[in-house]
Scaffold this motif. Structure first.
Motif, PDB file in Angstrom:
ATOM      1  N   ALA A 193       1.061  -1.275  -0.012  1.00 54.27           N
ATOM      2  CA  ALA A 193       0.328   0.176  -0.449  1.00 54.27           C
ATOM      3  C   ALA A 193       0.984   1.080  -0.516  1.00 54.27           C
ATOM      4  O   ALA A 193       0.148   2.570  -0.148  1.00 54.27           O
ATOM      5  CB  ALA A 193      -1.120  -0.176   1.198  1.00 54.27           C
ATOM      6  N   VAL A 194       1.865   1.429   0.426  1.00 49.86           N
ATOM      7  CA  VAL A 194       2.854   2.250   0.046  1.00 49.86           C
ATOM      8  C   VAL A 194       3.100   2.764  -1.362  1.00 49.86           C
ATOM      9  O   VAL A 194       3.774   2.232  -1.983  1.00 49.86           O
ATOM     10  CB  VAL A 194       4.597   1.982   1.124  1.00 49.86           C
ATOM     11  N   PRO A 195       3.292   4.203  -1.587  1.00 55.41           N
ATOM     12  CA  PRO A 195       3.664   4.882  -2.666  1.00 55.41           C
ATOM     13  C   PRO A 195       4.569   4.340  -3.097  1.00 55.41           C
ATOM     14  O   PRO A 195       5.385   4.278  -1.891  1.00 55.41           O
ATOM     15  CB  PRO A 195       2.946   5.903  -2.546  1.00 55.41           C
ATOM     16  N   GLY A 196       5.140   3.478  -4.302  1.00 60.61           N
ATOM     17  CA  GLY A 196       6.663   4.247  -4.747  1.00 60.61           C
ATOM     18  C   GLY A 196       6.796   2.272  -4.612  1.00 60.61           C
ATOM     19  O   GLY A 196       7.195   1.559  -6.215  1.00 60.61           O
ATOM     20  N   PHE A 197       5.525   1.519  -4.333  1.00 62.51           N
ATOM     21  CA  PHE A 197       6.011  -0.293  -4.447  1.00 62.51           C
ATOM     22  C   PHE A 197       5.113  -0.537  -5.655  1.00 62.51           C
ATOM     23  O   PHE A 197       4.482  -0.178  -6.322  1.00 62.51           O
ATOM     24  CB  PHE A 197       5.013  -0.813  -3.800  1.00 62.51           C
ATOM     25  N   SER A 198       6.358  -1.051  -5.878  1.00 63.68           N
ATOM     26  CA  SER A 198       6.116  -2.106  -8.129  1.00 63.68           C
ATOM     27  C   SER A 198       6.821  -3.659  -7.176  1.00 63.68           C
ATOM     28  O   SER A 198       7.623  -3.319  -6.763  1.00 63.68           O
ATOM     29  CB  SER A 198       7.176  -1.085  -8.689  1.00 63.68           C
ATOM     30  N   TRP A 199       6.697  -4.413  -8.039  1.00 60.79           N
ATOM     31  CA  TRP A 199       6.286  -5.903  -7.951  1.00 60.79           C
ATOM     32  C   TRP A 199       8.101  -5.980  -9.020  1.00 60.79           C
ATOM     33  O   TRP A 199       7.733  -6.979  -8.972  1.00 60.79           O
ATOM     34  CB  TRP A 199       5.425  -6.496  -8.527  1.00 60.79           C
ATOM     35  N   GLN A 200       8.040  -5.080  -9.676  1.00 58.53           N
ATOM     36  CA  GLN A 200       9.197  -4.630 -10.408  1.00 58.53           C
ATOM     37  C   GLN A 200      10.319  -4.838  -9.975  1.00 58.53           C
ATOM     38  O   GLN A 200      11.422  -4.020 -10.909  1.00 58.53           O
ATOM     39  CB  GLN A 200       9.297  -4.035 -12.149  1.00 58.53           C
ATOM     40  N   HIS A 201       9.948  -3.452  -8.984  1.00 59.10           N
ATOM     41  CA  HIS A 201      11.397  -2.328  -7.962  1.00 59.10           C
ATOM     42  C   HIS A 201      12.124  -3.457  -7.199  1.00 59.10           C
ATOM     43  O   HIS A 201      11.545  -3.896  -6.881  1.00 59.10           O
ATOM     44  CB  HIS A 201      10.845  -1.069  -7.213  1.00 59.10           C
ATOM     45  N   GLU A 202      13.370  -3.686  -6.956  1.00 60.08           N
ATOM     46  CA  GLU A 202      13.996  -4.575  -6.558  1.00 60.08           C
ATOM     47  C   GLU A 202      14.563  -4.011  -4.836  1.00 60.08           C
ATOM     48  O   GLU A 202      14.250  -4.756  -4.241  1.00 60.08           O
ATOM     49  CB  GLU A 202      15.635  -4.987  -7.606  1.00 60.08           C
ATOM     50  N   ASP A 203      13.809  -2.372  -4.993  1.00 60.17           N
ATOM     51  CA  ASP A 203      14.243  -1.854  -3.812  1.00 60.17           C
ATOM     52  C   ASP A 203      12.815  -2.044  -3.099  1.00 60.17           C
ATOM     53  O   ASP A 203      13.167  -2.801  -2.040  1.00 60.17           O
ATOM     54  CB  ASP A 203      14.766  -0.642  -4.010  1.00 60.17           C
ATOM     55  N   SER A 204      11.331  -2.212  -3.546  1.00 59.88           N
ATOM     56  CA  SER A 204      10.521  -2.171  -3.637  1.00 59.88           C
ATOM     57  C   SER A 204      10.494  -4.151  -2.329  1.00 59.88           C
ATOM     58  O   SER A 204       9.798  -4.223  -1.434  1.00 59.88           O
ATOM     59  CB  SER A 204       9.153  -2.932  -4.119  1.00 59.88           C
ATOM     60  N   LEU A 205      11.198  -4.878  -3.417  1.00 62.43           N
ATOM     61  CA  LEU A 205      11.421  -6.245  -3.205  1.00 62.43           C
ATOM     62  C   LEU A 205      11.912  -6.928  -1.356  1.00 62.43           C
ATOM     63  O   LEU A 205      11.213  -7.710  -1.038  1.00 62.43           O
ATOM     64  CB  LEU A 205      11.089  -6.729  -3.992  1.00 62.43           C
ATOM     65  N   VAL A 206      13.190  -6.086  -1.468  1.00 65.20           N
ATOM     66  CA  VAL A 206      13.733  -6.019  -0.491  1.00 65.20           C
ATOM     67  C   VAL A 206      13.246  -5.673   0.685  1.00 65.20           C
ATOM     68  O   VAL A 206      13.281  -6.032   1.876  1.00 65.20           O
ATOM     69  CB  VAL A 206      15.110  -5.360  -0.535  1.00 65.20           C
ATOM     70  N   MET A 207      12.793  -4.567   0.302  1.00 67.79           N
ATOM     71  CA  MET A 207      11.691  -3.909   1.819  1.00 67.79           C
ATOM     72  C   MET A 207      10.515  -5.167   2.337  1.00 67.79           C
ATOM     73  O   MET A 207      10.220  -5.102   3.222  1.00 67.79           O
ATOM     74  CB  MET A 207      11.156  -2.911   1.449  1.00 67.79           C
ATOM     75  N   LEU A 208       9.645  -5.679   1.127  1.00 68.06           N
ATOM     76  CA  LEU A 208       8.454  -6.116   1.470  1.00 68.06           C
ATOM     77  C   LEU A 208      10.173  -7.848   2.093  1.00 68.06           C
ATOM     78  O   LEU A 208       9.113  -7.956   3.310  1.00 68.06           O
ATOM     79  CB  LEU A 208       8.267  -7.301   0.062  1.00 68.06           C
ATOM     80  N   LEU A 209      10.819  -7.871   1.508  1.00 74.55           N
ATOM     81  CA  LEU A 209      11.337  -9.194   2.330  1.00 74.55           C
ATOM     82  C   LEU A 209      11.284  -9.131   3.546  1.00 74.55           C
ATOM     83  O   LEU A 209      11.291 -10.299   4.538  1.00 74.55           O
ATOM     84  CB  LEU A 209      12.180  -9.776   0.917  1.00 74.55           C
TER      85      LEU A 209
END
Length: 214
Positions: A193-209
């Motif tokens: 739900a955070v603005p800027g999150f994307s399944w194609q952004h590696e930074d997003s994925l690392v944060m999710l992990l």
């Protein structure tokens, strides 16, 4: 809660630079490396083999190696890892070579790079010749004549996996919701739900992990 707040704050800060990550990588070559490279291959039974001329085929993520004048495609059922000294170490996930993006404790984000299949059919079909020969158990029966055109580029798409609690999970909302326990699914939805999150952004994925890792 403090950890979650830090993660969300970082994602807000990274939103401004995420647009740079959207620039799609392109290649003129059907392989990861322009030149053949040495590698150390680890097989499922634990033994290793050093090969002098190897590469990664971007059409399907398979390992290629040079045998005489032929480019051979390895049988990925028998391969668990390929190390290219001086560059990356790959692991085999669903018979495709994937490299580690980042790790969080014992968990990690992995990436498989493949070029667009439709573009391949349109631009390379007439420049790649297939033939079949009988080989040993650890090789496929496909030979590939790799020719490269300098007048077009093929878009590369990245596909991601989490190594999470000892298994590889495809990074996809539905797949993760199916695999994660209830409390982790709640954390995942907060990050999404955070603005800027994307399944194609590696930074997003690392944060999710990080958010779902104990």
């Amino acid at each position: 809660m403090k950890t979650m707040n830090r993660i969300i704050a970082l994602l807000f800060l990274l939103t401004a630079v995420f647009s740079e990550c959207l620039a799609q990588k392109k290649t003129l070559y059907a392989t990861r490396y322009k030149e053949w490279r040495p590698s150390v291959i680890t097989f499922a039974d634990g033994h290793q083999s050093r090969q002098s001329f190897t590469n990664v085929f971007l059409k399907n993520g398979a390992l290629l190696f040079l045998q005489g004048e032929l480019s051979m495609e390895a049988n990925m059922d028998n391969i668990v890892a390929v190390d290219f000294p001086g560059d990356r170490k790959f692991v085999a996930i669903n018979n495709q070579l994937a490299f580690m993006v980042d790790s969080v404790g014992k968990n990690a984000v992995y990436c498989v790079e493949l070029f667009d299949q439709d573009a391949y059919e349109r631009n390379i079909r007439n420049n790649v010749n297939y033939s079949s020969i009988q080989l040993g158990d650890q090789l496929s029966t496909t030979t590939i004549d790799l020719n490269n055109e300098d007048d077009y580029q093929l878009p590369i798409f990245r596909h991601y996996y989490f190594f999470y609690d000892g298994e590889y999970i495809r990074v996809h909302e539905r797949e993760l919701l199916r695999k994660l326990p209830k409390e982790k699914r709640t954390l995942m939805k907060r990050i999404m739900a955070v603005p800027g999150f994307s399944w194609q952004h590696e930074d997003s994925l690392v944060m999710l992990l990080k958010a779902i890792t104990d």
